[in-house]
Design a protein around this motif. Sequence first.
Motif, mmCIF file in Angstrom:
data_model
loop_
_atom_site.group_PDB
_atom_site.id
_atom_site.type_symbol
_atom_site.label_atom_id
_atom_site.label_comp_id
_atom_site.label_asym_id
_atom_site.label_seq_id
_atom_site.Cartn_x
_atom_site.Cartn_y
_atom_site.Cartn_z
ATOM 1 N N ALA A 179 -35.184 18.843 -10.067
ATOM 2 C CA ALA A 179 -34.830 17.474 -9.705
ATOM 3 C C ALA A 179 -33.581 16.999 -10.447
ATOM 4 N N ASP A 180 -32.800 16.173 -9.764
ATOM 5 C CA ASP A 180 -31.579 15.632 -10.363
ATOM 6 C C ASP A 180 -31.875 14.877 -11.658
ATOM 7 N N LYS A 181 -33.046 14.215 -11.699
ATOM 8 C CA LYS A 181 -33.358 13.427 -12.902
ATOM 9 C C LYS A 181 -33.462 14.313 -14.139
ATOM 10 N N PHE A 182 -33.974 15.560 -13.972
ATOM 11 C CA PHE A 182 -34.057 16.469 -15.112
ATOM 12 C C PHE A 182 -32.662 16.921 -15.547
ATOM 13 N N LEU A 183 -31.808 17.163 -14.569
ATOM 14 C CA LEU A 183 -30.443 17.568 -14.895
ATOM 15 C C LEU A 183 -29.698 16.434 -15.598
ATOM 16 N N GLU A 184 -29.948 15.205 -15.152
ATOM 17 C CA GLU A 184 -29.334 14.046 -15.800
ATOM 18 C C GLU A 184 -29.842 13.875 -17.228
ATOM 19 N N MET A 185 -31.160 14.061 -17.413
ATOM 20 C CA MET A 185 -31.733 13.991 -18.762
ATOM 21 C C MET A 185 -31.106 15.052 -19.654
ATOM 22 N N HIS A 186 -30.992 16.265 -19.105
ATOM 23 C CA HIS A 186 -30.432 17.365 -19.886
ATOM 24 C C HIS A 186 -28.996 17.068 -20.298
ATOM 25 N N GLU A 187 -28.222 16.557 -19.366
ATOM 26 C CA GLU A 187 -26.823 16.255 -19.673
ATOM 27 C C GLU A 187 -26.714 15.181 -20.755
ATOM 28 N N ARG A 188 -27.553 14.165 -20.654
ATOM 29 C CA ARG A 188 -27.511 13.064 -21.629
ATOM 30 C C ARG A 188 -27.967 13.518 -23.012
ATOM 31 N N ILE A 189 -29.099 14.232 -23.066
ATOM 32 C CA ILE A 189 -29.630 14.660 -24.365
ATOM 33 C C ILE A 189 -28.723 15.701 -25.013
ATOM 34 N N SER A 190 -28.064 16.514 -24.195
ATOM 35 C CA SER A 190 -27.185 17.555 -24.732
ATOM 36 C C SER A 190 -26.037 16.969 -25.550
ATOM 37 N N LYS A 191 -25.704 15.728 -25.305
ATOM 38 C CA LYS A 191 -24.622 15.086 -26.055
ATOM 39 C C LYS A 191 -25.047 14.704 -27.470
ATOM 40 N N ASN A 192 -26.360 14.708 -27.703
ATOM 41 C CA ASN A 192 -26.884 14.391 -29.037
ATOM 42 C C ASN A 192 -26.889 15.673 -29.864
#
Length: 383
Positions: A179-192
């Motif tokens: 799901a796109d929401k998981f990819l979005e979560m991954h992209e956001r958390i990866s910045k931390n």
Amino acid sequence: MKVEKVVTNKHKIEFLAFPARLFSGDSNYIRPLDKDIDGVFDPKRNKFFRFGECERFLFLNDQKVVVGKIAVFINKKYKQKQPTGGFGFFDCIDEEETANFIFDFAKNWLQQKGMEAMDGPINFGERDKFWGLLTEGFSEPLYAMNYNAPYYKKLFENYGFQVYFNQLCFGRKIHNPVADKFLEMHERISKNKAISAKRMKVKNLEKFAIDFTEIYNKAWANHGEGKQLTNAQTLKLFLTLKPVINEHISWFVYENEKPIAMWMNIPDLNQWFKYLNGKFGILQKLKFLLMKKLTKNKKMVGLVFGIVPEWQKKGIDGFMIWEGTKHFRKATDFEDYEMQWIGDFNPKMMKIAESLETEVTRKLATYRFLFDREKEFERHPVL
């Protein structure tokens, strides 16, 4: 109908062999390992004999042919509103009269022990093995999961059993889109930069056991019927799993090296054990090791998914799912993913399963029969 208590070696062999004969024409049936069944009834291996008792019985027709079997037991730690006994390892031909005779026998045995109800088919042990009656999804069972013919449901419900709770398994195809929401979560958390994901490796098993214990005790032990784990208990479990650990499919997430989430998976052992016909002697162990190397196992099983409270609903689940998925898609041959069952009394866990974009793959049921037929039946309370 003749009843024989399982006491001799001949009885014990027949107790193991009867289901294999009964389901000989069923391509989905996988014979459990004999040692796993025997272990349930061995007081030296099963701690539940310390606070309970259990007996096994075979049922023979007038031609002295076995037509059914059952184990009946009481467990003093199985606390219910009314004294409730259990039965399991029930197998029977498709004949209601025979099934009713077996159920009556179990009821009378338990009544003599002071019980007022019976649950089944359950295990004389923990809920993670041999628990429940398969009612939907008649595919190959996962390791240590009950399997039965569709007609069993009719035998139970015609006798008067009612569903105490349903057990749902969830699964998905590993290569289906995420799901796109998981990819979005991954992209956001990866910045931390404080957050990192690591796959579990055998050489660091003790460290991962400690991390697992910390996450589990924070995430699940205080929820519902959860129990606190010690590092020693977890390490013992991990050492038991060590021979079948796949280093590509279990993942941990850390914040500045502090464990905050984990996703534990193992290969479905039944994809190898189905070729062993229930045996696990020296020759079968050698065959198992050879198959592990040469035979592709295409199914993995989800054991535990947990996130510490302070990181829940912040996207860590999506980060961990995509970190793990994109790796084991490349590094393994797995095609199917299925989680161990979740009780329908546990909406929190069911919601987590659904959030992983899974669908129900099979359903089992834990049935209850109240001996006082005038008493109001109550389902398992929701956690």
